[in-house]
Structures are given as C-alpha cells and as structure tokens.
Design a protein around this motif. Structure first.
Motif: not given
Length: 191
Positions: A70-75, A100-116
């Motif tokens: 969901d993150i890529s589409d959000l400002t 309800v356990v919310i798991g920490q979101m995990i980062r991606r390599l820069p080439f595989a995701a939007c800049k931010s």
C-alpha cells in the motif's frame, strides 16, 4: 500453554512464501507445541483494501503482515496507519480476536520500489509502534535482524532470500513470527 489456541497469520507474499517454506521443511505450527492451531493465509500483492478475512471462527491471536504493498501509492503515512489501526480494531472488536499483532513492515532494495519507499516504511513503522502502545489487544512486532542492511532480500529486491543454499532470512522470519505469537500469548495471560 492454553489448550487449542487459535493463531492466524495473514499477509501478502511473505506469508504465502512462509507457508510454502514451512510445508517444504515439514514445519508444523511454527515449531510451537500441539496446543497451538496455526493457520496461514497469504496472498501475493495483498493490500489493506483486499478482503483477507478467510477464517470462520475468530482466532485468539492474529498476526498481520500487511502494508508494504500500500505504501507506494501513498503520499501520507498517517493514512496507512489509520487504515491498519481500523482493520486491527475491527478484528478485535467486530470479529473477536483477542490479540492483533501488526508486523513491522520490511524495506526493499531501492531498484524494486518507489524512491521514497524505505523512508515511508520507517516512518509508518515508527508511527504504528507509538499508536499501538496504548491500545489494549494490539501489539506492534519488530522483526529482528532485518535492519542492519538489506542482505536478507533476494534478487528481486522485494522478497526474503530463500534458496536451498541460503534460507537464513526465511528461517529468521519464521522465528520472528513464532516469537511474536509466544509474546502475544504472554500478553494475553493475566498477571
């Protein structure tokens, strides 16, 4: 341990791949004892707007690994935080999940995701952890071992590396979720 404790692990491709990994290795119930009944529901590309409530009766503990898609589409990270808290509140109050356990979101390599992307992941995780601290029946889970560098990612830059010769990242993810379930059980027990 409690008899017949229901645990549901829901999320995107990380959870689908974890289920496949456990199945291929003969791992049952996240290596927890038989008093746990662990079910996995993972779907690649899963977003918060998707219908991911597959269970018939509410589990005692639900682990959510969602949000990265969901993150890529959000400002604004606050919107995602609000949506995650709303889903978790519905599961707790509307469905009857005890924790309800919310798991920490995990980062991606820069080439595989939007800049931010990675900056948004860090900001969203920080806000989620703060927001859930004072909410009963919620727990934010920090995955250990995924923050020093990005070497845990496979060649696609998104998923955990899990090859026959290098499955340490998936084993680490399995241990993390197993520990989250154990910690959640301890939080559910009266002091």
């Amino acid at each position: 341990m409690a008899s017949g404790l229901g645990v549901c692990i829901i999320g995107h491709s990380y959870i689908r791949r974890l289920k496949e990994y456990c199945s291929s290795k003969g791992i049952i119930n996240l290596k927890l004892d038989d008093s746990f009944n662990v079910n996995f529901h993972g779907k690649g590309g899963l977003r918060l707007q998707g219908n991911f409530f597959y269970f018939i009766s509410p589990p005692d503990i639900m682990f959510l690994q969602v949000g990265e898609n969901d993150i890529s589409d959000l400002t604004c990270c606050e919107k995602l935080n609000g949506d995650l808290i709303s889903v978790a509140a519905y599961l707790r109050d509307g469905v009857g999940v005890k924790m309800v356990v919310i798991g920490q979101m995990i980062r991606r390599l820069p080439f595989a995701a939007c800049k931010s992307f990675n900056d948004k992941v860090v900001k969203t995780n920080t806000q989620l952890e703060l927001r859930t601290q004072s909410l009963p029946g919620f727990h934010f889970w920090r995955h250990r071992g995924f923050w020093h560098d990005l070497s845990y990612l496979g060649s696609d830059g998104v998923h955990l590396c899990c090859t026959p010769s290098h499955d340490q990242p998936m084993r680490k993810f399995l241990r993390s979720i197993r520990n989250a379930v154990i910690q959640s059980l301890n939080l559910l027990r009266p002091v």
